[in-house]
Each structure stands twice: as structure tokens, then as C-alpha cells.
Design a protein around this motif. Sequence first.
Motif, PDB file in Angstrom:
ATOM      1  N   PRO A  71       0.781  -1.267   0.090  1.00 38.92           N
ATOM      2  CA  PRO A  71      -0.167   0.096   0.102  1.00 38.92           C
ATOM      3  C   PRO A  71       1.071   1.161   0.111  1.00 38.92           C
ATOM      4  O   PRO A  71       0.493   2.052  -0.643  1.00 38.92           O
ATOM      5  N   TYR A  72       1.968   1.300   0.885  1.00 43.45           N
ATOM      6  CA  TYR A  72       2.916   2.157   0.731  1.00 43.45           C
ATOM      7  C   TYR A  72       3.515   2.695  -0.614  1.00 43.45           C
ATOM      8  O   TYR A  72       3.486   3.667  -1.062  1.00 43.45           O
ATOM      9  N   ILE A  73       3.964   1.471  -1.193  1.00 47.91           N
ATOM     10  CA  ILE A  73       4.599   1.757  -2.509  1.00 47.91           C
ATOM     11  C   ILE A  73       3.502   2.236  -3.615  1.00 47.91           C
ATOM     12  O   ILE A  73       4.027   3.228  -4.387  1.00 47.91           O
ATOM     13  N   LYS A  74       2.384   1.738  -3.348  1.00 53.93           N
ATOM     14  CA  LYS A  74       1.282   2.019  -4.338  1.00 53.93           C
ATOM     15  C   LYS A  74       0.918   3.526  -4.404  1.00 53.93           C
ATOM     16  O   LYS A  74       0.926   4.140  -5.653  1.00 53.93           O
ATOM     17  N   ARG A  75       0.889   3.875  -3.067  1.00 53.96           N
ATOM     18  CA  ARG A  75       0.280   5.279  -3.118  1.00 53.96           C
ATOM     19  C   ARG A  75       1.661   6.140  -3.439  1.00 53.96           C
ATOM     20  O   ARG A  75       1.310   7.091  -3.835  1.00 53.96           O
ATOM     21  N   ALA A  76       2.808   5.718  -3.032  1.00 52.58           N
ATOM     22  CA  ALA A  76       3.852   6.752  -3.338  1.00 52.58           C
ATOM     23  C   ALA A  76       4.066   6.900  -4.812  1.00 52.58           C
ATOM     24  O   ALA A  76       4.135   8.121  -5.222  1.00 52.58           O
ATOM     25  N   ILE A  77       3.993   5.612  -5.518  1.00 52.58           N
ATOM     26  CA  ILE A  77       4.189   5.802  -6.843  1.00 52.58           C
ATOM     27  C   ILE A  77       2.828   6.149  -7.773  1.00 52.58           C
ATOM     28  O   ILE A  77       2.801   6.872  -8.707  1.00 52.58           O
ATOM     29  N   GLU A  78       1.558   5.697  -7.255  1.00 48.26           N
ATOM     30  CA  GLU A  78       0.379   5.800  -8.295  1.00 48.26           C
ATOM     31  C   GLU A  78      -0.546   6.796  -7.463  1.00 48.26           C
ATOM     32  O   GLU A  78      -1.783   6.452  -7.863  1.00 48.26           O
ATOM     33  N   GLY A  79      -0.202   7.598  -6.550  1.00 52.53           N
ATOM     34  CA  GLY A  79      -1.113   8.598  -5.988  1.00 52.53           C
ATOM     35  C   GLY A  79      -1.895   9.247  -6.960  1.00 52.53           C
ATOM     36  O   GLY A  79      -3.060   9.450  -6.743  1.00 52.53           O
ATOM     37  N   GLN A  80      -1.335   9.833  -8.086  1.00 50.62           N
ATOM     38  CA  GLN A  80      -2.097  10.438  -9.082  1.00 50.62           C
ATOM     39  C   GLN A  80      -2.978   9.592  -9.806  1.00 50.62           C
ATOM     40  O   GLN A  80      -4.202   9.978 -10.099  1.00 50.62           O
ATOM     41  N   PHE A  81      -2.984   8.204 -10.035  1.00 54.34           N
ATOM     42  CA  PHE A  81      -3.808   7.202 -10.432  1.00 54.34           C
ATOM     43  C   PHE A  81      -5.028   7.013  -9.237  1.00 54.34           C
ATOM     44  O   PHE A  81      -6.181   6.728  -9.960  1.00 54.34           O
ATOM     45  N   TRP A  82      -4.639   7.013  -8.191  1.00 56.27           N
ATOM     46  CA  TRP A  82      -5.571   6.626  -7.054  1.00 56.27           C
ATOM     47  C   TRP A  82      -6.688   7.838  -7.040  1.00 56.27           C
ATOM     48  O   TRP A  82      -7.915   7.629  -6.825  1.00 56.27           O
ATOM     49  N   HIS A  83      -6.340   9.019  -7.206  1.00 54.87           N
ATOM     50  CA  HIS A  83      -7.159   9.987  -6.937  1.00 54.87           C
ATOM     51  C   HIS A  83      -8.330  10.434  -8.202  1.00 54.87           C
ATOM     52  O   HIS A  83      -7.799  10.909  -9.123  1.00 54.87           O
TER      53      HIS A  83
END
Length: 404
Positions: free
Chosen positions: A182-194
Motif C-alpha cells: 500500500p505504501y509503494i502503490k500510494r507513493a508511485i501511483e497516488g495520481q492514479f488513485w485520486h
Amino acid sequence: MSFSFITLILLTIWIKMAQLQQGGPDEKEKTTALKDLLSRIDLDELMKKDEPPLEFPDTLEGFEYAFNEKGQLRHIKTGEPFVFNYREDLHRWNQKRYEALGEIITKYVYELLEKECHLKKVTLPVDATESEPKSFIFMSEDALTNPDKLMVLIHGSGVVRAGQWARRLIINEDLDSGTQIPYIKRAIEGQFWHQGREQHSVDREEKRLTVPCPWGQEGYGVIVLNPNENYIEVEKTKAQVQLSSDSSDEPAEKRERKDKIQKETKKRRDFYEKYRNPQKEKETLQLYIRMIQREADVKNKVTAVALTDSVHNVWHQEAGKTIREWMRENCCNWVSSSEPLDTSVESMLPDCPRVSAGTERHELTSWKSFPSVFKFFSEASEAKNSSVKLAPTRRSNRIKYEEL
């Protein structure tokens, strides 16, 4: 002969010895005889009697387990969670089975880091010779070229490896709480999640991770370190075993007598410990991998450090004054506590501010503090870029430590 029955026999002997020690010379002679009898019992062989072979599958499918769509480990046929006590009264065998599953979990997480998080595996040292001991880490493609931000993830001590927070959570809870994904995904793909919604599921095969996402683009490069993989173990040769036993300057006869006493004492003392924490079957030699310390580089380049229930000690680790000051300014430790998340927690150690992780379970602190850690990083980054004062929680704690 079951473990319980063996325990009953030995307990009876020990009680009898204690009773005899209260008497006169005759009783003491009987006590000596009982001690001699006990010393003749080969505890290693006794514990292994009737124990199934320590041979286990090397795949999740072999164990008949798989991770479901929620990232939970479940039995393929029954759908039940993992069962530790698979064989009654065989704790040692059950522990070995658990460890074997843990090794498979480690490899499974490595695969997720590469396939789901799109990290690449990098061998260390980068200039290692062919015969030199090596380790590895995982990095995003832009880890060394990202001009703005780099997140370095470091797990705790123990059996965990790169990408893991707690093996127990992975096996008994789920992948989200037990891994760094979850940390890695948010760090890298935060713009995709939002997506302007309160919640958004990550678009991947499992459709598994669903967490609150009130953030925008994070844009971090990521490095996942593997500090518990800092040496390799090789089995000692007969010559090395002999060398280690002959290294003392004592006379051979005195050394042999002392070694015999120590081995017999340790065998009795470790009777139960062998079940709680099974010992290695063979003598091994640890070959350490080259490491480099760069204190100045770290202090100059690192903007913020988030610790989750860290057990470090600045006194035991001989941290100098400059390191302690840097930690007070740049670090925050989310500790296990019954207080609500981010509540200030007092500490007598002059290292860094401590706040509650919102849980009393040590292994859950990384998962429960997940949103606060990213907020902490964001505020630290903004403060560095705009030269504003420290965030209130860090500042207030720093003042308290200075007053102490």
C-alpha cells in the motif's frame, strides 16, 4: 510417546529431586542418581521421537492455501484461515511448517513487488565480484533519477524481508496490513488513485486494495531495502567446526570437561525452548555482505523519517549529539498506544517525537499510521521547500525534549 507424556515424566523426576534435596545424606545420594539418569536422557532424540519428517511443500498450492480477492490467505478447499496447530502436541513440527510457509510467503511478496508494483530487483553491492556474498533491493524505474522525492522503505528486524512489515499479519490477516505494497502503490501511483471520490479501488487483477484516498499525486521514486538479508549462511565444514572448538588456549582436557558440562546444562535448559523456537539443525557460518555508512549524506539529503514502533536506542547505538538533534528535527515515531492516532506520547529518550499509531498491536502500527505518515512526509517536504517552521506535532515534542 507424545510431548505431554514426556513432560509429565520429566516433571515427576524434577519434583522427586526437589523432595529428596530436603532430606539427609541418603536422599542426596538418590538425588545425585536421579540427576545422572536425567543427564543420560538424550533430549534431542526424545523430542524427535514419533515426530513426522520435517519435509514441507515449496509452493502455496502444495500447502493447499491461496490469497483470495481481499488478500487474505485461505485454505483452497475449506476457505478457512491458516491453522498453526496442524498436528496436536507437535509444536516443533508445527513451527517448522509455519517457517516453511513463511519462506514461500517471502518469495510471493518479492513477485508482487515486481509484477504489481513494477519495481526492479537490484543486486548489491553493485560492484560485487562473482564469488562475493550478495544481497538485493527493489527500486522503481525513477528511483535514482526522480528530481523531487524518493521514499526509502525499511522493514524491522526478525524474519521479515523486503516488502514485508510482519509475516504474522500476512498469514493471519491480509497482504495490505502485512506488506509495504500500500505504501509503494500510494507513493508511485497516488495520481492514479485520486479520482475525486472518497474511495477508489486500485485497478489490478485482484481488485483488492480499497482505502480512503483524499490525496493527489505523490510522485515518489521508491527504494525497498532488505536489511535482514545482510549476510548469507553457509554450512560449516568439519575443519571449521574443529577450529572453532580448538580456538581456546586452555589445556585440552580442561576445555573438554568444561564443554561437556556446558553442553549438558544447555541441553536441559533449552528443553522447552527447542519447541518454542526450534534450533538450527546444522552449524552455520555467516558471511556478511559489504555495507557502507554515510551519515553526512543522510542528514543532508533526507527530509523526513517515519518510524513505526521502532525499538532503536540512541544510547546503545552510540548516536552522537548531531545525530540526536537531527532526529528530533526530522523524525517521528508512531508507537503502539491505546490513544487515538497522532496523539502525542511522552518519552524519556531524547531521540525523536513519539505519537500514537492508533493501535496497541506492534505489528499493526505501520498499517494504522499509513495516512498520517504520508501527511507527515508532505508537510516536511513543503516545509523544506518553503522554509517554514516545523509541523506543530514535531515542534511541540522537540520543545519538550529540550526542556528535559
